[in-house]
Design an enzyme around this catalytic site. Structure first.
Site, short mmCIF file in Angstrom:
data_model
loop_
_atom_site.label_atom_id
_atom_site.label_comp_id
_atom_site.label_asym_id
_atom_site.label_seq_id
_atom_site.Cartn_x
_atom_site.Cartn_y
_atom_site.Cartn_z
N ARG B 7 0.84 -1.21 0.00
CA ARG B 7 0.00 0.00 0.00
C ARG B 7 0.87 1.26 0.00
O ARG B 7 0.49 2.29 -0.55
CB ARG B 7 -0.97 0.01 1.18
CG ARG B 7 -0.30 -0.03 2.53
CD ARG B 7 -1.32 0.15 3.65
NE ARG B 7 -0.73 -0.08 4.96
CZ ARG B 7 -1.25 0.34 6.10
NH1 ARG B 7 -2.38 1.03 6.10
NH2 ARG B 7 -0.68 0.08 7.26
N SER B 34 -5.66 4.64 5.44
CA SER B 34 -5.29 3.23 5.32
C SER B 34 -4.75 2.90 3.94
O SER B 34 -3.92 2.02 3.78
CB SER B 34 -6.50 2.34 5.59
OG SER B 34 -7.06 2.63 6.84
N GLU B 55 -19.15 3.24 -0.57
CA GLU B 55 -18.32 2.64 -1.62
C GLU B 55 -19.06 2.54 -2.94
O GLU B 55 -18.46 2.71 -4.02
CB GLU B 55 -17.84 1.26 -1.18
CG GLU B 55 -16.90 1.28 0.05
CD GLU B 55 -17.61 1.47 1.37
OE1 GLU B 55 -18.86 1.41 1.40
OE2 GLU B 55 -16.92 1.70 2.39
N PHE B 80 -14.24 -4.00 0.74
CA PHE B 80 -15.38 -3.10 0.51
C PHE B 80 -15.39 -2.56 -0.91
O PHE B 80 -16.46 -2.36 -1.50
CB PHE B 80 -15.36 -1.96 1.54
CG PHE B 80 -15.25 -2.45 2.96
CD1 PHE B 80 -15.94 -3.59 3.37
CD2 PHE B 80 -14.46 -1.79 3.89
CE1 PHE B 80 -15.85 -4.06 4.68
CE2 PHE B 80 -14.35 -2.25 5.19
CZ PHE B 80 -15.04 -3.38 5.59
N HIS B 106 -5.35 -3.59 2.29
CA HIS B 106 -5.70 -4.57 3.32
C HIS B 106 -6.27 -5.84 2.69
O HIS B 106 -7.18 -6.47 3.23
CB HIS B 106 -6.71 -3.98 4.32
CG HIS B 106 -6.15 -2.82 5.11
ND1 HIS B 106 -5.48 -1.77 4.53
CD2 HIS B 106 -6.17 -2.56 6.43
CE1 HIS B 106 -5.10 -0.91 5.47
NE2 HIS B 106 -5.51 -1.37 6.63
N ASP B 114 -8.42 -7.10 12.88
CA ASP B 114 -9.78 -6.63 12.58
C ASP B 114 -10.73 -7.79 12.28
O ASP B 114 -11.93 -7.66 12.43
CB ASP B 114 -9.77 -5.66 11.40
CG ASP B 114 -9.51 -4.22 11.83
OD1 ASP B 114 -9.47 -3.97 13.05
OD2 ASP B 114 -9.34 -3.35 10.96
N ARG B 164 -1.61 -4.66 3.74
CA ARG B 164 -1.36 -3.73 4.83
C ARG B 164 0.00 -3.98 5.49
O ARG B 164 0.67 -3.05 5.91
CB ARG B 164 -2.46 -3.89 5.88
CG ARG B 164 -2.22 -3.11 7.14
CD ARG B 164 -3.35 -3.37 8.13
NE ARG B 164 -3.25 -2.48 9.26
CZ ARG B 164 -2.53 -2.72 10.34
NH1 ARG B 164 -1.84 -3.83 10.42
NH2 ARG B 164 -2.49 -1.86 11.33
C1 TPP Z 1 -18.28 -0.59 4.44
C2 TPP Z 1 -17.15 -0.11 5.26
N1 TPP Z 1 -16.37 0.87 4.78
C3 TPP Z 1 -15.31 1.30 5.51
C4 TPP Z 1 -15.03 0.75 6.72
C5 TPP Z 1 -13.80 1.17 7.50
N2 TPP Z 1 -14.17 1.94 8.70
C6 TPP Z 1 -14.27 1.36 9.90
S1 TPP Z 1 -14.78 2.43 11.09
C7 TPP Z 1 -14.87 3.70 9.98
C8 TPP Z 1 -15.34 5.05 10.43
C9 TPP Z 1 -16.67 4.96 11.06
O1 TPP Z 1 -17.12 6.19 11.50
P1 TPP Z 1 -18.41 6.27 12.40
O2 TPP Z 1 -19.51 5.49 11.78
O3 TPP Z 1 -18.68 7.70 12.65
O4 TPP Z 1 -18.00 5.48 13.70
P2 TPP Z 1 -17.37 6.04 15.07
O5 TPP Z 1 -17.10 7.48 14.93
O6 TPP Z 1 -18.41 5.76 16.09
O7 TPP Z 1 -16.13 5.24 15.31
C10 TPP Z 1 -14.48 3.28 8.71
C11 TPP Z 1 -14.42 4.12 7.51
C12 TPP Z 1 -15.88 -0.28 7.18
N3 TPP Z 1 -15.66 -0.89 8.34
N4 TPP Z 1 -16.93 -0.67 6.44
#
Ligand code: TPP
Ligand code: MG
Lengths: 280, 315
Positions: B7, B34, B55, B80, B106, B114, B164
């Site tokens: 990456r 990431s 996405e 994703f 990743h 994860d 990753r």
């Molecule tokens: C479909 C998908 N896209 C991207 C991610 C990667 N990801 C994990 S947490 C996150 C941010 C989430 O933000 P939020 O929903 O506001 O959660 P919080 O602030 O409560 O951690 C991302 C982009 C994922 N898990 N699933």
């Protein structure tokens, strides 16, 4: 069996919130990776459910009439695992196996792997549709349980969430209650900067949901919102909980750097110390 | 030389494309950190589009950018960006033969702790089955950087699968890095191991060990899984008479499947598949997971010995 408590002990809940936050941070630190920010922001939201509103029985995790909690923002699972452990769904010591191969405490929750986990999650945006499906089946089966689904404010950028929002409204799924942990941040920064989702309450209202906007760290407001939502007939309910990502630890609060990294030993110590001085 | 993740190579390549290719733009669904696209985002803020955690919208938007003449690189976790978006990739991108570059970081088990929901183990199968889609999985950071740059001048949809976890350098600047052209990274006569990604390194280590036991293994770095380098695959089958494939991916529909499809119709050859055995990932550190999922050099060694027994019978 834990049933709805008519008179919640708010002072006890506030103390509990501090203790849970400490355990969550110890758990993530021990795992060496994980998501502290979004776990800390949802603590009061979970307390209001698991110690007040949710009809559940840790001794019978598959009790057919239990209320369901679906954690759609799966990365917040250290908070959920901690709550489940406090209720005896599994031994507290098992929290120390989080993310370590092989373990029941997966980095994102896995249904069937651990008692109390209702859905697998981790790919964001999918929980609310599952909540709807369960509610539809329950209606057919004349089962009166409630289904709560917790989502992140970044997560609801996913289109599927809004498809599900329309489904729940169209089918009048009054047993579905969505909770949005509006903690202002997502992974790469403020939601406002990455893709603004406001005005949030108006959006849910426009989609036909009974919407309640609260301060998600004020346990009295949380409890009241759950109580109000449960009385609503004919439409789903959304609780827009205004929260702070990383709540309770000054250097984590509203700091995007604490989305997805574990505290190192000195950082953990600092955080625990700070939490222990909280006046409740 | 310090280990470096593929990456990171992508991030450097994208940044370089920023200067050389004014039409290159990038998008991300809240995973620019990431995916190592942050340097590009900082350097070219107006050419970076944040679409939030969306996405499907991102791939559709990338299609629009491509229709209007841009070369979009759409970045997210490999799972994703290929899984949630399969329909958008199919109709909006591939059916229209659009110049969209799909970047999945990743990939494989490298996201480790994860767990299953982020561990992409089926993307080669999904992406390979889409008409016009090119599928690339570099083996080290330098190759990732060079193939990223090559992508920009390679018309049509491309999927780039990145890891990753940091990995040792295998390729050199003097090696070829041409899309669709496999590289023989070790010569040998008794058996050929065809691999991509982190498994190239594990296959080289396996070949080293096999050499000590008197077995001469050829190793091919098949960084482009589609279009597959048929000549290199058929030559390996004819010259060594036994094939092992190795990938950090399901054994269903991936690199192994691609090789088998070629050989079954041209030069049927005894084969063994090293890969993930039709299961989901799980939480753990990537090194432990590679062991638990039988993706280590010793697993390649074992597969080679198995296939050599088959070859013996076939003779
Ligand atoms: C479909 C998908 N896209 C991207 C991610 C990667 N990801 C994990 S947490 C996150 C941010 C989430 O933000 P939020 O929903 O506001 O959660 P919080 O602030 O409560 O951690 C991302 C982009 C994922 N898990 N699933
Ligand atoms: Mg958030």
């Amino acid at each position: 069996m834990t049933t709805a408590q008519p008179a919640p002990d708010l002072a006890a809940f506030r103390k509990l919130a501090v203790e849970l936050r400490q355990t969550i941070l110890r758990t993530i630190a021990n795992a060496g990776s994980g998501h502290p920010g979004g776990s800390l922001s949802m603590v009061e939201l979970l307390i209001g459910l698991y110690w007040h509103k949710l009809r559940h029985d840790p001794k019978r995790p598959d009790w057919p009439d239990r209320d369901l909690f679906l954690l759609s923002k799966g990365h917040g699972c250290p908070a959920l695992y901690t709550v489940l452990a406090y209720h005896g769904y599994f031994p507290k010591e098992e929290l120390m196996t989080l993310r370590k191969y092989p373990t029941r405490l997966q980095g994102h929750p896995e249904r069937g792997s651990l008692p109390g986990i209702e859905i697998s999650a981790g790919s964001l945006g999918q929980g609310l549709s599952m909540a709807n499906g369960i509610a539809m089946a329950d209606r057919l089966d004349q089962r009166a349980r409630r289904i709560y689904c917790l989502m992140g404010d970044g997560e609801i950028q996913e289109g599927q969430v809004w498809e599900a929002a329309m489904t729940a409204h169209h089918h009048k799924l009054e047993n579905v209650c969505a909770i949005i942990d509006a903690n202002q941040l997502q992974q790469n920064g403020p939601v406002k900067q990455l893709k603004d989702i406001e005005p949030l309450a108006e959006k849910w209202r426009a989609f036909g949901w009974h919407t309640i906007e609260i301060n998600g760290h004020d346990i009295a407001q949380v409890v009241k919102a759950y109580d109000e939502a449960a009385t609503i007939k004919g439409k789903p309910q959304a609780i827009v909980a205004r929260t702070i990502k990383g709540k309770g630890v000054s250097f984590m609060e509203l700091n995007p750097a604490w989305h997805g990294v574990a505290p190192k030993p000195d950082e953990l110590e600092k955080a625990l110390r700070e939490l222990s001085t909280v006046h409740v | 030389m310090v280990d470096k993740a593929t990456r990171d190579g992508f991030g450097e390549g994208l940044l370089e494309l920023g200067t050389t290719h004014p039409n290159v733009v990038a998008l991300s669904g809240d995973l620019e950190d990431s995916c190592r696209a942050v340097a590009f985002k900082k350097q070219y803020p107006t050419r970076f589009f944040s679409v939030g955690i969306a996405e499907q919208d991102m791939i559709g938007t990338a299609a629009g950018l491509a229709i209007a003449g841009k070369i979009p690189f759409a970045c997210s976790f490999s799972q994703f960006v290929t899984g949630k978006t399969l329909e958008q990739l199919r109709m909006a991108v591939c059916y229209q033969k659009l110049n969209v570059k799909v970047v999945g970081s990743h990939g494989g088990l490298s996201v480790g702790a994860d767990g299953a929901t982020a561990e992409a183990l089926e993307e080669f199968a999904h992406m390979r089955s889409l008409p016009f889609m090119t599928v690339i999985a570099p083996c080290d950071a330098l190759e990732a950087k060079r193939l990223t740059i090559a992508c920009a001048d390679y018309p049509g949809p491309v999927f780039l699968r990145l890891g990753r976890a940091p990995v040792p350098a295998i390729t050199k600047a003097s090696d070829a890095a041409q899309i669709g052209r496999a590289n023989v990274v070790r010569s040998g006569d008794d058996v050929t191991v065809i691999a991509c990604g982190v498994m190239v390194m594990h296959s080289l280590q396996a070949a080293e060990q096999l050499a000590k036991e008197g077995i001469s293994a050829r190793v091919i770095n098949l960084h482009t899984i589609k279009p597959i380098d048929r000549d290199a695959v058929i030559a390996a089958a004819k010259e060594t008479g036994a094939i092992v494939t190795a990938e950090e991916h399901s054994v269903i529909g991936g690199l192994g499947g691609a090789v088998a499809e070629v050989l079954a119709q041209t030069h049927p050859t005894p084969m063994r598949f090293v890969g993930v055995q039709d299961r989901f990932g799980t939480s753990g550190n990537p090194a432990d997971l590679l062991k638990a999922f039988h993706l280590m050099p010793e697993d390649v060694v074992k597969a080679v010995k198995d296939v050599l027994r088959l070859k013996q019978h076939a003779l």
